[in-house]
Enzyme design. Structure first.
Site, PDB file in Angstrom:
ATOM      1  N   GLU A  60       6.620 -10.785  20.376  1.00  0.00           N
ATOM      2  CA  GLU A  60       7.446 -11.768  19.693  1.00  0.00           C
ATOM      3  C   GLU A  60       8.778 -11.158  19.249  1.00  0.00           C
ATOM      4  O   GLU A  60       9.799 -11.838  19.222  1.00  0.00           O
ATOM      5  CB  GLU A  60       6.686 -12.351  18.494  1.00  0.00           C
ATOM      6  CG  GLU A  60       5.443 -13.139  18.906  1.00  0.00           C
ATOM      7  CD  GLU A  60       4.238 -12.244  19.188  1.00  0.00           C
ATOM      8  OE1 GLU A  60       4.340 -11.014  18.951  1.00  0.00           O
ATOM      9  OE2 GLU A  60       3.205 -12.765  19.654  1.00  0.00           O
TER      10      GLU A  60
ATOM     11  N   ILE B 141      -2.473 -12.933  27.808  1.00  0.00           N
ATOM     12  CA  ILE B 141      -3.856 -12.490  27.550  1.00  0.00           C
ATOM     13  C   ILE B 141      -3.992 -10.989  27.811  1.00  0.00           C
ATOM     14  O   ILE B 141      -3.769 -10.529  28.919  1.00  0.00           O
ATOM     15  CB  ILE B 141      -4.863 -13.275  28.426  1.00  0.00           C
ATOM     16  CG1 ILE B 141      -4.774 -14.775  28.104  1.00  0.00           C
ATOM     17  CG2 ILE B 141      -6.282 -12.772  28.196  1.00  0.00           C
ATOM     18  CD1 ILE B 141      -5.661 -15.651  28.975  1.00  0.00           C
TER      19      ILE B 141
ATOM     20  N   GLY C 104       5.543 -13.067  39.450  1.00  0.00           N
ATOM     21  CA  GLY C 104       6.017 -11.724  39.807  1.00  0.00           C
ATOM     22  C   GLY C 104       7.228 -11.771  40.704  1.00  0.00           C
ATOM     23  O   GLY C 104       8.062 -12.673  40.618  1.00  0.00           O
TER      24      GLY C 104
ATOM     25  N   ALA D 285       8.973  -7.109  30.150  1.00  0.00           N
ATOM     26  CA  ALA D 285       9.780  -7.947  31.042  1.00  0.00           C
ATOM     27  C   ALA D 285       9.479  -9.430  30.819  1.00  0.00           C
ATOM     28  O   ALA D 285      10.389 -10.266  30.779  1.00  0.00           O
ATOM     29  CB  ALA D 285       9.523  -7.552  32.499  1.00  0.00           C
TER      30      ALA D 285
ATOM     31  N   ASP E 261       8.427 -10.934  28.120  1.00  0.00           N
ATOM     32  CA  ASP E 261       8.947 -11.415  26.842  1.00  0.00           C
ATOM     33  C   ASP E 261      10.438 -11.703  26.945  1.00  0.00           C
ATOM     34  O   ASP E 261      10.946 -12.673  26.372  1.00  0.00           O
ATOM     35  CB  ASP E 261       8.738 -10.356  25.745  1.00  0.00           C
ATOM     36  CG  ASP E 261       7.297  -9.913  25.671  1.00  0.00           C
ATOM     37  OD1 ASP E 261       6.395 -10.748  25.916  1.00  0.00           O
ATOM     38  OD2 ASP E 261       7.064  -8.719  25.402  1.00  0.00           O
TER      39      ASP E 261
END
Lengths: 309, 309, 309, 309, 309, 309
Positions: A36, A165, A225, A253, A255
């Site tokens: 975050e 996750i 990806g 990457a 985030d």
């Protein structure tokens, strides 16, 4: 000015200076990270104010997080300092067993950040924000943190969630159960095939969009990806391929991709513009060890895109 | 033995140890650089004597330049030490905003090197040399340096110029105006599509050759990057493609290309031989942070070419 | 448990921290290496016990070798400490003159390791082992070491040899003459086109197998680089292509390939399984400066292969 | 200008980046060293020309020595490149077992430098020099090097010798026997209590002077460490105490002391001036890892002495 | 809360990683520094708000300064970004020619920071502050900066000045002339014997106090190094000796001393308390390369003083 | 051969590469540490076999501990790998707030090592050992670890305890209560004034001995820092002063002191000999960042003592 509130645990990252098994790594480079916080910095670099709701320890690493985030322009006035619990740390192993991939080893159990609870959420600030963001990590680290995140999402005007996750933090079953409850609260969902498979047993982009839109998600960012990132938004489907670059560490990457995309969307940029900037941002992040330092501002992303088009 | 005189400012280079925005770089690695010094070292490594005409400050960095250049075999007897002005420095930012590209930040305004003037040019030495070399950088840094360079070119038996337009040093208009005056003094011109567009609004290789040959240039070295380097020489056209390698820092690659090509030409090697060595040299330079240390001698370039053919 | 004995000189490796000519390298990173020790570590990581027969000096570097090998699980009870001679060292120059390639500079003449002689071979231990391994390096460093190696091979139940011809250690003529004598003692031969050309003037895989099988070799591992590694075993031919990764230093890749392949074969894994793991192992080794630290265990190699299939 | 010729082996120094046993050191920093080269650099920094007579290998480390020495202003025209033998290297262990002390581990047996022989001595150059300098190391490394050194001393107008007995290179008996033969050829002798005890079973300064002056030495520099350096010259006795500073590595301090003292004496400075500068120089050398980089020029030594008086 | 405004140029510091001549230093460590910024950080760490009035360039180093200062809690809302001029940089040479001392090499001529002018001073903010601080450096770097500083001092409720004469920036005559005009505007003066000699030809503490108090200074902080820091305040004289520690780089120690002392005085701590903390702070600063990172908060200074009393 | 068993948690140490607040440290150097492992290594280096009873995680850091300890010759056959819990890590802050002192920040709560329990103690191995050693840290980290330690002490033929009270792990009250119960089981006690004050409100050496001998301790090692280490043994009192050296990090010095002293005592060396070696060992440890690498063998300690007597 547009304003985001993000809820989640910032951490101290110890990144291996050399590729290989951590047992053989002698030097580590410290960075400040956390999904975050990375998102918040991406927002700020793209011109959107961002406040972090989080807790850190009353220790050097806690003040490190605050000073770093504040330096980068993140509003840290809602980052609380816990008098007893430590700031979480994690170690990154790079290039083993898979070249160009990284693995994180967490020391966050019982951390200040994981003790976040609904009482740490200032609902009035949540309601003022244009968007509230959190990730599956906050849902996983503790029950109280999950409740805090949900308190935030429930009171938001608009919300986004990156499923993120991490199977070191919870089981696939626990992740699925929780996310199935939380996703209906969310407007913008960021996820990828691995997570979609766990949550809804779906993996193809269209199939995933069908699944999540039924749950009430209005915008889906679907990261597959290097092949491409898909966005489903207001009835349209967009895609942007990734770029081949020399990989140092892919951590962070995703985030930076979601933080860039969502903040530019909030600034009313076109989806194409926001998505191409988001992928540029994520591409730059994989070329460095830190998670968020290299996130480009709009002008720099344009320079990147001019060369890589 | 063949002998070159090069005229231009040597500098101390502070190269970022990590990729990204300079604000986030903690460590810098010092090198000695400067377009004409790089050229000189390429000449020397290829067996051609080279003297540098330049000024440095009476400070640690000035003696650093002299000791380094002398160590590498460059004749530094015409490098003057200015008692008051400082040696120039510059910082290299790598990989941001474009991966595998670099950006230079100069601290050369008011430097010893930019105070070079015609009085620093020993015309007798110029006349003895087989070739006099300079670049657009020397033309840009100060009026007196430009005059010094022109004094050199005018008195040369043969001359070469690398246009090397750096828009941090002058405007496109100023660059064009100056170069249109200087190029007619030059025998061998080294340039690329970006510069050719500024100077003559041309960009295709043949078009560029047509433009510059009308100005009196007899040999043109035209660098279009990985796609290839073109040479127009004695009525023939040659081309050599670049090689894909892991890029650390491209700074200096062009200087090593021109220094290698021109010195081998002076040694009466074939254009094919000189050009393939020049491209090998430039390719090696992009794999390291320094501008000139890795420039290969002829035997080593042959080994490179044997593997990459 | 399966058990290997390897015979050969371990060394201290000083690996250049930066790419380029060694004269311009300021920092060196120390590793422990040596073809047979690398092989032993590959075996151990793959679950096969391995003892090293070797000599080191009574100096810091000698104890360094012993502590490192012991830490990695290699049996060092047969590593003798010579009271007078020094432990060998070597320097690795990376990326010059050929990018992604390395060159070794040895200081092993008169070393403790090269004084190995038949009296250092405990024949009873040799006879107990499932396999005895050595390389052309041991045959080259001294006559006594060559005799020691042959004493080991002659008394082995099964044996393997990696030809590993290093032209800094002996002439092609000497290498050919010696290897033509030794290969008939060997069951499993590991070699490549460069060496095969020297030994038998052969280079194509099938041609090489034909040549070496006539000399009595029952299994041939033939490494042709990124294009593929061939295995001829019990009447069948197998091949595995290499993988493109970011290259740091290829030194040691071949040892890890042979150590992994042979130890998995001894564990009665299929040739396909052993070969794919061997290539995965070698691929990882080229991504790091050390020769053996990153060698993957079976589970990690499977993760690698899942991503790179 | 005053001119010195020094005869002795230059080497590549690999200095431990961390204090402790070499087995536990991971990084090494490369320097160029060698007692006579250090002496030469001290002379040059103090304004006295110095030529080195030596041999290096035709390898990266050999050219490293030449480029470095030439960069520092040493005349390297008499440094020959041996086509076959390697350049010597040595490793420095710092702070173990004695804090603030260092130990050298040599790889110089069979080196290019130790193959120096009388045929490498250009007697005409020796005769032109104001002083010829060598050390006990050159006498110890090989018979031919010893002969070369003696050829130099015998043909010199004036000569100096630093006894520099290294017990890793020869026995005390051999050292004594050789030095007793060589010292009578020498005008200025530099030694210390440890060496004086081996050579003449003397240790007190006056006692040592009495012993050596009987052998024909006219000037004695006697280093007793931090307590002081004694000079006996033209019937007078001088002493200069050492200075307490933070010690990084004492290697090379003695060479810089003798090089500074003798070159200032040749420049007709007073003994007091030369001695205080010599001790300042040696003091600075112990604060760094390199042997000769920090040697101060006269102006800088004056600044040092102003602060430490 | 107590509030300070400081006026002066922040800079990027490139600190040598190794001791010795800068020409021989390969690596530099970047820090953010500048006398007034150091002062501000010392104030903030001691619980006093501090705003910096300054200009930086619109470049990476300019944003570096802002992010760093903001991270450390300094109010940067009055730091302007100049669109054209560069942020100043300086290099620190450590331990040469005097061990444990440092020398700065500035690249600040024509910098953004030196273009500060009275129009950059927000007088309303000045009047609100409890104290306005500047140094002799701001008076020296340009006429406009000097005018800006004087505008600040003249409008202040209370003011402090650290004379900080840097002879690389102006002559002793210019320094004296300027300071004699400025000091009468100042309440608290920080200086040392070297500067006092230049300004008033005084050096003994009492003599200096007599001189400066006649000029209207009410509080004098007089730093004589390890022997002690003297304070004259409200008719009393105080002194605190320095502490012997391992010195890395003394740069910034004086700023931290004055910033700590003055901010604690503003917080109404006793002079003894403020002075002992100030000396503790300066002592810690000399043990590190950065100028301000290690400045201790009150609790930490107490721990220091408990050990060193 | 004499044999020791030590019981306690080994850890991964991340030592700050620069002095100061951890928030400002960018690089960390990894070491393997832990009070009892340090003790074991000191024993082994001094020629006494040592087995460690401990648990580590099934992770890179766990195998790191095992490989390192095994490499150093420690018997790791009783180090168990816990399948779920992580290996503990800690960070060392150096030189702040007190120069030359260090502070540890632990991440060991819920670690594999702290889950040690009596079932991990192989009593037959305990009974065979000449000595069982543990520290107050093992008593503090968990109840089960405390029980394990006591199981070891109760079944030992001879035992030693280093009180090692770490107030980050337990309160003074808890420490006192526990130690008052455990000390009566112990033959050799190692402690210092800070701990003695907590346990028995005593601080002077004789007073401390009086207190602890009444509790049944037969040998007391009492460390008062640089002033001296006292030993009370068989009715005699011994003291050895410390040595002034350049301090890098004192962590681990006490463990090396006790490990060296006790192992030499077990080898029937005199108390004077053992004590002087123990202090030499501790002195060397403070000069480096690692806790145990520099521990000297007997011959090296003699060299140290010869210089520092």
């Amino acid at each position: 000015m547009v304003k985001i509130v993000a809820i989640g645990e910032p951490m101290i990252e110890l990144n291996a200076m050399t590729v290989g098994k951590l047992r053989d790594v002698t030097y580590f480079e410290k960075h400040v990270a956390g999904a975050e916080l990375n998102f918040c910095i991406a927002a700020k670099v793209n011109g959107v104010d961002c406040s972090l709701i989080a807790k850190v320890g009353d220790d050097e690493f806690g003040y490190n997080v605050i000073e770093y985030a504040r330096g980068k322009g993140v509003d840290t006035s809602m980052v609380k300092v816990d008098p007893k619990l430590p700031t979480a740390v994690f170690f990154i192993q790079r290039g083993y067993p898979v070249p160009m991939r990284s693995i994180s080893f967490y020391y966050r159990k019982g951390s200040a950040g994981s003790s976040l609870s609904p009482s740490d959420i200032d609902v009035s600030k949540i309601r003022e924000a244009d968007l509230v963001h959190t990730t599956g990590i906050t849902l996983a680290i503790s029950d109280s943190a999950k409740e805090a995140a949900m308190e935030g999402l429930r009171n938001s005007r608009k919300s986004s969630l990156d499923t993120n996750i991490r199977l070191k933090l919870w089981s696939p079953e626990k992740a699925r159960e929780t996310l199935l409850k939380v996703i209906p609260e969310v407007d913008i969902l960021v996820t990828d095939p691995d997570d979609a498979r766990i949550i809804g047993n779906v993996s193809e982009p269209d199939e995933a969009f069908s699944f999540f839109s039924k749950m009430g998600v209005s915008t889906l960012v679907y990261k597959t990806g290097i092949e491409g990132t898909y966005v489903y938004h207001e009835g349209e489907k967009f895609v942007q391929r990734g770029y081949h670059v020399q990989v140092e560490d892919p951590t962070g990457a995703g985030d930076s991709l979601s933080g860039t995309f969502i903040s530019l969307l909030l600034k009313r940029k076109s989806v194409d513009y926001a998505l191409s900037h988001a992928v540029a941002s994520a591409t730059l992040v994989v070329t460095t060890r830190g998670d968020n330092e290299i996130i480009p501002d709009e002008e720099s992303a344009e320079k990147f895109l001019k060369e890589f088009k």
